[in-house]
Design a protein around this motif. Structure first.
Motif, PDB file in Angstrom:
ATOM      1  N   ASN A  65      21.794  -2.866 -71.264  1.00 59.92           N
ATOM      2  CA  ASN A  65      22.055  -1.775 -72.201  1.00 59.92           C
ATOM      3  C   ASN A  65      23.364  -1.988 -72.954  1.00 59.92           C
ATOM      4  OD1 ASN A  65      19.782  -0.201 -71.803  1.00 59.92           O
ATOM      5  ND2 ASN A  65      20.622   0.652 -69.918  1.00 59.92           N
ATOM      6  N   ALA A  66      24.353  -2.510 -72.235  1.00 62.42           N
ATOM      7  CA  ALA A  66      25.647  -2.774 -72.869  1.00 62.42           C
ATOM      8  C   ALA A  66      25.472  -3.808 -73.974  1.00 62.42           C
ATOM      9  CB  ALA A  66      26.637  -3.264 -71.825  1.00 62.42           C
ATOM     10  N   LYS A  86      23.930  -2.301 -77.005  1.00 58.56           N
ATOM     11  CA  LYS A  86      24.898  -1.497 -77.757  1.00 58.56           C
ATOM     12  C   LYS A  86      25.868  -2.373 -78.536  1.00 58.56           C
ATOM     13  CE  LYS A  86      25.296   2.036 -74.546  1.00 58.56           C
ATOM     14  NZ  LYS A  86      26.090   2.779 -73.623  1.00 58.56           N
ATOM     15  N   LEU A  87      26.428  -3.383 -77.844  1.00 61.15           N
ATOM     16  CA  LEU A  87      27.430  -4.248 -78.483  1.00 61.15           C
ATOM     17  C   LEU A  87      26.842  -4.966 -79.679  1.00 61.15           C
ATOM     18  CD1 LEU A  87      29.018  -5.570 -75.215  1.00 61.15           C
ATOM     19  CD2 LEU A  87      30.219  -4.273 -76.976  1.00 61.15           C
ATOM     20  N   TRP A 114      26.593  -2.646 -82.449  1.00 59.83           N
ATOM     21  CA  TRP A 114      27.878  -2.392 -83.113  1.00 59.83           C
ATOM     22  C   TRP A 114      28.261  -3.521 -84.038  1.00 59.83           C
ATOM     23  CZ3 TRP A 114      30.634  -0.806 -77.949  1.00 59.83           C
ATOM     24  CH2 TRP A 114      30.126   0.442 -77.540  1.00 59.83           C
ATOM     25  N   ASP A 136      26.197  -3.123 -87.059  1.00 60.90           N
ATOM     26  CA  ASP A 136      26.600  -1.994 -87.887  1.00 60.90           C
ATOM     27  C   ASP A 136      27.912  -2.280 -88.615  1.00 60.90           C
ATOM     28  OD1 ASP A 136      25.447   0.557 -85.527  1.00 60.90           O
ATOM     29  OD2 ASP A 136      24.383  -0.666 -87.011  1.00 60.90           O
ATOM     30  N   ASP A 137      28.858  -2.915 -87.890  1.00 60.33           N
ATOM     31  CA  ASP A 137      30.176  -3.146 -88.492  1.00 60.33           C
ATOM     32  C   ASP A 137      30.165  -4.247 -89.544  1.00 60.33           C
ATOM     33  OD1 ASP A 137      31.973  -2.596 -85.345  1.00 60.33           O
ATOM     34  OD2 ASP A 137      31.029  -1.227 -86.787  1.00 60.33           O
TER      35      ASP A 137
END
Lengths: 513, 145
Positions: A306-307, A310-311, A314, A317-318
């Motif tokens: 899950n981490a 998410k990473l 990110w 997205d960034d």
């Protein structure tokens, strides 16, 4: 002249045979009230027939018959009528002839000129009586002899039976023993006997073998015996050290029975289950390891996964603006793989948990189930479920999981704008037979068994997202309840046949959650 | 309405979970001071040293090394000055026993991390609404030793 003896004897039938009429003079004095006498000078060949048909009480044979052939006639008569009273008469006395006459079977021998009516009377009576007694005795002896031979036969049978019984007992591959109501050994096989030290083996019969122990220990040893006697049956596992030094686990069952006179006995059998017990222990540990692994896989692997998701999200997205086509595509793939892994881990955990659940049958309305499934599945396309309006008596959650799996597969693999799944129900005495089919591309019948294996997919995972666990799990669930699922060879669409047996409770060792 | 910026003390050992909150706050455009402690002991030290400016909300995890969430909560409620701090639990534990125990130590709320990602945004929204509408007890952080 009336005689006192007249009243004691009933009339006797006499036949007298001689060579000439004059030879019968000696009969003239006989009391005709007591004796009915018939005299014959017929050829000797006719004598036997006559005797057979006339059935006399006594026969008088003249020695001079057929040229001094009286003895021969007597022999012949004795052969056919061994219990007929025969008396030999002759003109001249001769000791030899007398002896031979008696030997031939005559009861008496008289010289005609010397015999009186009285003597004759007595002799005839005596002869008849003697012969009657002889007959009775002989018959009794014959009966006794028959009984004796029957007895010998029975004894042989018994010996045979006992031998066979012993053979059976010795052939029992377990430790076998029988105790009476006082817990003394009354029978056992060699295997059992050999459990005891050599010097005691011949002494254990008739003993409890625990006489020398203190009472509390005796009570403990005989606990299972007592239980069997009282309730009819007992069983226990014991670990004992054999004389050889080996440690083995025995399962001892004791059964109570009564013999024909109502005496109580215990029949004991000990089986060596050491290997089985070891196997059970290994299996239990193996299952525990598997469950623990599945749990770890699910919880501890999912967290870092899950981490990562998410990473990665990110970073995406960034930096979205500065990505080229390839990079964007690669990120998409990473996300997909991560999702796939999560889904696989979830499926793995569910799969491992299946045998722990115990789902009892209940009344299931197919219309309700249809609505539940429609709510739960991912529906990118129009979904039509054709379920018959029936109420089934079936484990609800398990059946729902099966249907959901199959419907999800249909949705996943469809090549048209809508998904249609048909369910037919055949309620047989042994259980339900379901046929579930869809309007999809179908499954090649050559893969009929392969599709049910774990991790098997028929299309590359990048074309159709799937962990490959769906059908394996479906099969496991159905088989857990004693049924089967198989692919049918259908011309269009995928078609499965499922048999779900009627059982009160499913196959499950662990009924407690 | 509170217009002051609030301080968020996050007591969390997992980096990714911490960053999730941080990013959610940024996404929502919430300007606030973030202070992080990786375990309960460190959090207590920060509070006692006055490094967490009032008003503050504590986001507390349960599973941490050295001193876990429960222990921290108990010590917090027994400390002078900071015992009435606002605490929200943020943990993976779904255990009823854990939930009950936390409320018995007067937590303001209990969030369960489902790891779906989206919920951190929702948590941040709730916290923002909370500090804007709810009145905080007075805690004078300058007086702390």
């Amino acid at each position: 002249m009336p005689n006192k003896l007249d009243s004691l004897h009933s009339s006797r039938k006499l036949l007298a045979f001689a060579h000439e009429q004059e030879a019968f003079f000696y009969l003239s004095g006989l009391n005709c009230n007591r004796y009915r006498v018939n005299t014959f000078t017929i050829p000797t060949t006719d004598i036997l027939d006559l005797i057979t048909s006339a059935k006399p009480d006594c026969v008088l044979i003249d020695y001079q018959l057929q040229g001094n052939n009286g003895l021969q006639i007597i022999n012949e008569i004795m052969l056919i009528h061994p219990y007929l009273a025969v008396i030999m008469v002759t003109d001249h006395g001769d000791e030899n002839i007398a002896v031979q006459a008696i030997k031939s079977g005559a009861e008496n021998y008289f010289v005609k000129s010397k015999v009186t009516a009285k003597k004759l009377d007595e002799a005839i009576e005596k002869a008849i009586t003697a012969k009657a007694i002889q007959k009775k005795d002989n018959l009794r002896i014959r009966a006794l002899k028959q009984n004796e031979s029957k007895l010998v036969e029975k004894e042989k049978e018994l010996e045979h039976t006992l031998k066979f019984q012993n053979l059976m007992i010795e052939s029992i591959p377990e430790y076998f023993f029988v105790k009476n109501h006082k817990f003394e050994l009354v029978a056992f096989n060699s295997a059992f006997k050999n459990l005891y030290p050599q010097d005691l083996q011949e002494k254990i019969l008739g003993t409890t073998t625990v006489e020398s122990y203190p009472q509390e220990e005796v009570d403990k040893f005989l606990e299972m015996d007592k239980l069997a006697l009282e309730s009819g049956y007992s069983e226990t596992y014991e670990t004992i050290t054999f004389p050889s030094g080996k440690l083995r686990t025995l399962l001892t069952t004791k059964t109570h029975f009564k013999n024909s006179t109502g005496e109580d006995f215990i029949l004991g059998i000990s089986r060596d289950v050491t290997e089985k017990e070891l196997l059970i222990q290994k299996l239990t540990k193996s299952n525990q390891d598997l469950e623990q692994f599945a749990y770890i896989a699910s919880h501890d692997l999912k967290s870092p996964l899950n981490a990562i998701v998410k990473l990665v999200g990110w970073i995406h997205d960034d930096n979205e603006g500065s990505f080229d086509e390839d990079t964007r595509h690669n990120f998409k793939l990473i996300k997909n793989r991560a999702k796939r892994m999560t889904s696989l881990l979830d499926d793995l955990l569910d799969y491992s948990r299946i045998s722990k659940k115990c789902d009892f049958p209940e009344h299931v309305d197919l219309a309700d189930m249809k609505n539940t499934i429609v709510d739960l599945v991912n529906q990118p396309k129009e979904l039509i479920l054709n379920f018959p309006p029936l109420t089934l008596f079936i484990p609800k959650l398990a059946f729902q999981l099966v249907l959901m799996n199959l419907v999800s597969n249909s949705i996943k693999h469809t090549n048209s704008s809508f998904v249609e799944v048909n369910l037919s129900v055949d309620n047989r005495t042994a259980g339900y037979v379901f046929i579930i089919s869809d309007n999809g591309p179908g499954i090649d019948y050559t893969y009929a068994t392969r599709i049910f294996e774990m991790f098997e997919t028929l299309k590359p995972r990048d074309e159709i997202e799937g962990s490959g666990m769906g059908l394996a799990m479906t099969k496991k669930i159905i088989e857990h309840y004693g049924g089967y699922i198989k692919l049918l060879d259908a011309p269009i669409g995928a078609s499965f046949e499922i048999f779900w047996p009627n059982i009160q409770s499913p196959n499950s060792e662990d009924n407690n959650e | 309405m509170n217009n002051k910026k609030f301080t968020l003390l996050i007591v969390e050992d997992d980096d990714v979970d911490y960053f999730s909150i941080k990013r959610s706050l940024v996404k929502r455009g919430i300007e606030n001071t973030l202070v992080r402690a990786k375990d309960g002991q460190y959090a207590l030290d920060l509070l006692h040293n006055g490094e967490v400016t009032s008003p503050f909300i504590i986001l507390l995890d349960i599973q941490m090394p050295r001193m876990n969430g429960f222990e921290f909560l108990q010590r917090l409620r027994k400390s002078e000055n900071i015992s009435s701090s606002i605490v929200f639990m943020l943990t993976t534990s779904k255990s009823e026993a854990d939930i009950k125990a936390c409320y018995e130590h007067n937590v303001a709320g209990y969030f369960i991390k489902e790891n779906t990602g989206e919920e951190f945004l929702k948590i941040v929204d709730l916290l923002e609404g909370y500090w804007k509408m709810v009145h905080f007890p007075k805690i004078n952080t300058e007086q702390l030793q």
